[in-house]
Design an enzyme around this catalytic site. Sequence first.
Site, short mmCIF file in Angstrom:
data_model
loop_
_atom_site.label_atom_id
_atom_site.label_comp_id
_atom_site.label_asym_id
_atom_site.label_seq_id
_atom_site.Cartn_x
_atom_site.Cartn_y
_atom_site.Cartn_z
N HIS A 257 37.17 47.71 35.45
CA HIS A 257 36.67 46.33 35.48
C HIS A 257 35.65 46.21 36.61
CE1 HIS A 257 36.53 41.99 35.82
NE2 HIS A 257 37.25 41.88 34.72
N ARG A 273 31.78 35.66 36.11
CA ARG A 273 30.44 35.93 35.59
C ARG A 273 30.18 35.14 34.32
NH1 ARG A 273 30.91 41.33 34.19
NH2 ARG A 273 33.09 41.15 34.82
#
Lengths: 656, 244
Positions: A257, A273
Site C-alpha cells: 500500500h 488520496r
Amino acid sequence: MKVIYTDSLVIGGGLAGLRVAIASRQRGCDTIVLSLMPAKRSHSAAAQGGMQASLGASIKGEGDNEEVHFGDTVKGSDWGCDQDVARMFVNTAPKAIRQLTAWGVPWSRVRRGDREVVINGKKVTITEKSEAHGLITSRDFGGTKKWRTCFTSDGTGHTMLYAMDNKAIELGIPVHERKEAIALIHEDGVCHGAVVRDLVTGELIAYVAKATTIATGGYGRLYAVSTNAVISEGIGTAIALETGVATLGNMEAVQFHPTAIVPVGILTTEGCRGDGGLLLDKDGYRFMPDYEPDKKELASRDVVSRRMTEHIRKGKGVPSRYGDHLWLDITLLGKAHIDKNLREVKEICEYFLGIDPVKEYIPVRPTQHYSMGGVRTKATGESPTLKGLFSAGESACWDMHGFNRLGGNSVAETVVAGMIVGEYVADHCDNNSLNINTKLIEKFIRREENKIIKLLNRDTGENPFELKKEMQNIMMDKVGIFRNGADLEKAVEELKVLNQRARNIALRNRISTSNPELVEAIRVPKMIKLAQCVAYGAMLRTESRGAHAREDFPERNDKDWLKRTLTTWSSEDADLPEISYEDLNIMKMEMPPGSRGYGVDNTVHHPDTEKRVAEIEEIQAANPDADRFEMQELLNPIEIPEKFRGKNERIGRGFK
Amino acid sequence: MSDNERILKFHILRYNPQIKGDTPTMKTYEIKEAPGMTIFIALNEIREKYDPSIQFDFICRAGICGSCAMIINGQPDLACRTLTSKFPEGEIKLLPLPGFELIGDLSVNTGKFMRQMSERVESWIHDKYAENVDLCKLEERMDPDTADEIYELERCVECGCCVSACATKRMREGFLSAVGFMRLARYALDPRDKRSDEEFYEIMGDDDGVFGCMTLLGCQDYCPKDLPHQTQIAYLRRKMALIN
C-alpha cells in the site's frame, strides 16, 4: 479426547467468516465460529476507506454499473484474476451492501445540492441530485473509473464488522474465542474439521464438521513491516497447505500500500488520496503527475507504490533515521473534512507521530498490505482437491484480485464471498452426511499432541521469536516491491535453512497452558513454509504482473505466464513446496487481455488474445440488439446462487 | 520523538491462574527506550528478550480494535497507542483491566462480557421485515445527518475502559455500564430499529440499567474514543423517565 461435532465449522471471525456462518445458520445448519479473539476485534475492523459496489447514486458515480466495476477489477488484477469469479462478485456487490444496510450499517448518504470537493489538487463544486438524496454515497479510490467506494465516514470496516457480528449474535451463532486451529483433519481427499488448541487452557479439541471454512485473513506478517494486524500470520492458509492435499494459489502476489506511516507501518487510508490528498517529495514537489499523467495519485496501488519507490531511488525521498520516506499532504482538504471523514487518520497521526495532519504533512512509504494469494478454491469457495474444505475472504485465492487488488474491493470481497460461498457451504452440509471414524480423529489429535510434547521437552534449540524476525527481514529485503532473480534465489535458500532450524525450536517457558512462546513455536514453522511459497513462486515467475514486479523481467508476459501458480507441500519432511500452474483460458474471457493504461505497455501477448477479441466482435455483430445482460450471458455465462441473481436497481435508470 | 536514550522501568502485575498455587506479584523489567516507542513495542520486547511467559493482548496495534486496554499508571487506556515518552519519570506500572475475568497477567476476557452485553441489549436492528428486504431494489433512504449521528455513537470499540472506570459497576455486579448504554442509544436513534421506548425500558429501566448510574462519569473521562457518554446517559434517562 474432547470432540465437538457441528455441520459448518468456520475458522476465523472476521467479515468473511461471520458472513459464511450467517449463511449456513440461516439455512438451518448447526454452525460454530472459531476465533483467536472476540470477533469484533478482527482485522476487518481496520478497513477505513470503504467498500466498492456500483450503486451509482452520487453524481460522480453516475453511469456506474456491473460492467464498469468488472472492467476496473479485471484491469486492476492485470488480467490475472478469474473472470467468472470477478463477474459473480461485481453482480452481487450491490446486493451485499444493501443487505448490510438492512442489518444496520450507517453508510454515509448523498446530500442534495452543492458541495465542495478536491479533485486534482483543486477545489471544485459538485452538485448532488435531489432524487438521490438519502441513498448511499461513494468516494473516489485508486484504479476506478467512477466514484464507487461506499463508506461510513472513515470507519467502514468497523461498522460493517459490528453489523455482521451483531447479526451473528442475533442468530445465536456461537463464537468460540481464544481458539486456534492448528491442523486440519482429513482422509482420502475429504476434510473433516480441525484440531484446535485452546489458547487459555492449552487443551486440544477436535472440531468435527461436514464443511470447514478457512477465513483467517492474509499473511502480511510474513513481512517485517506490514499494515496488517499482528494476528494476520496466515495460519489458516498454512494448515491447508500442511494437508499436502489442498493447494494454495498465487502466493507470490503480495500488495504494498502506498501510504503507511513511517516507521510503524500503520495504514492511512486510500481515502486520503481519493478525497484529494497529494504525494510530495523532499522538495515539496508533487511528482505523481510526471509518472502517471492520467491517474496521478489515484493510479492502482501497485503502480503508485512502485512509482514512489522509483522516486525515492532517484534521491527524492525525505531522509529520516528510519530510512527515506515521502509526504502525504491532506492539509488542502481542510479541518472540517479531516475531522469528519478522515478522523481515524487524524487520531493515528496524533498518537503515533505527534503531528496534526490538518497543518502538517504525513511521513509515508509503501508497506506490505494485502495477500492476493491464499487457499485455492473453485468459484463455489471449495478447494478443488480437498472436499469439504472451503475458504473465503483474504485467506482464499477465490481469485477475483489476480495479481493486484483494487482499494475498496477487499471488504467488498469478504461480504460477497461470504454470501456466495456460504450458500455453497450450506448446500454441501445438506448433501453430505458426517462419516468419520473416531480413530482418525484420535490420530490427528495425537499427532499434534506429540509435536507439542516434543517442543516442551527439548532442552536447547532455536528461539521462535528470533526465527520469525529473520524470516520477516528476508521477505522484506528480498521479496518486496521490486524483485530480482538473484535476491529471490538467496531468499529461497535462506528460508530453506530457516525451515530446517525451525524443526529444532526449544522453549524457555515450558508449560502447556496459556503460553505465548508456545503459540509462537507452533506458528513460526507454518509461517516459514508460507514464506517459502511466496519466495519460491516469485523466483519462478519470470515476468511482471500487477504487484509482482521483476526488475529482470519488466514485461507482462501473457504468452508464457497467463497462469495461476499452485503450491502444495506434499510431505512433512520436504524443505521446499511443489509448484505447478493452471492456465487462464483466454478463449473464455469476457475481457481479453489488454493494456492497463499505466506507463509503457510492453506486454508480450498470447496468440489467443487476438482470436478472442475477433470472436467477441463477431458475437457482438451477430447480436446487435443484445442488452448488457444478454451480452454478458453470451460472453461469460456464470452461476450465482438463485437468490442473488436479480438485476440491481439504480437511481435514474431503474433496472437497466 | 525524543532521541535521548532512557532506561524505562516497567512494573507489571504477573499472575497465571492456570498454574496451581501461583499468586499475584509485581515484577519489574528494565528496557532501553527507543524513539517513538509505544507500550505495544515495549511489552513485545520484554516478552521476546526477558520473559516469554508474559501475557497481553494486541491485535491492530493502531488504536482501532480495542484489545489492549489496561491500567497504565493508574488510568485505563489503550496500550498500543500510548507512547512511553508520555511518562517523564520513566516508570510505568501496568495492571490488568478490572471488572473483567482475568486470563493471565495483563490479558482479560472482555469478549465474554461484551457478548453478554450485546445479548442483553439485543444489539441488532429489530425489524421483522428486514430479512425480506428485496436486495435488488434501492436501499431505504436515510437522512445524511442521521447516518452521521448514528456513526458517532457506533465508534465504540468495546475496549472496556468505561467499565473499568465505573464506580457503579464496582458496587453492582450486574450493572450494564456505559458501553451498553451507548449501544442502546445507538439503536434508539436508528430509524431502522422499530423497538418502542417501552421495549427499551424493559432492557434498561431499573437499577442495573440507566437508573443505577451514580453519574460519576469515569466513562466519559476515560473513553479512548471520546464518545459522548454523559449526554447519552442523560438522554436515555430522560427518555426512560418519561415512560412512567
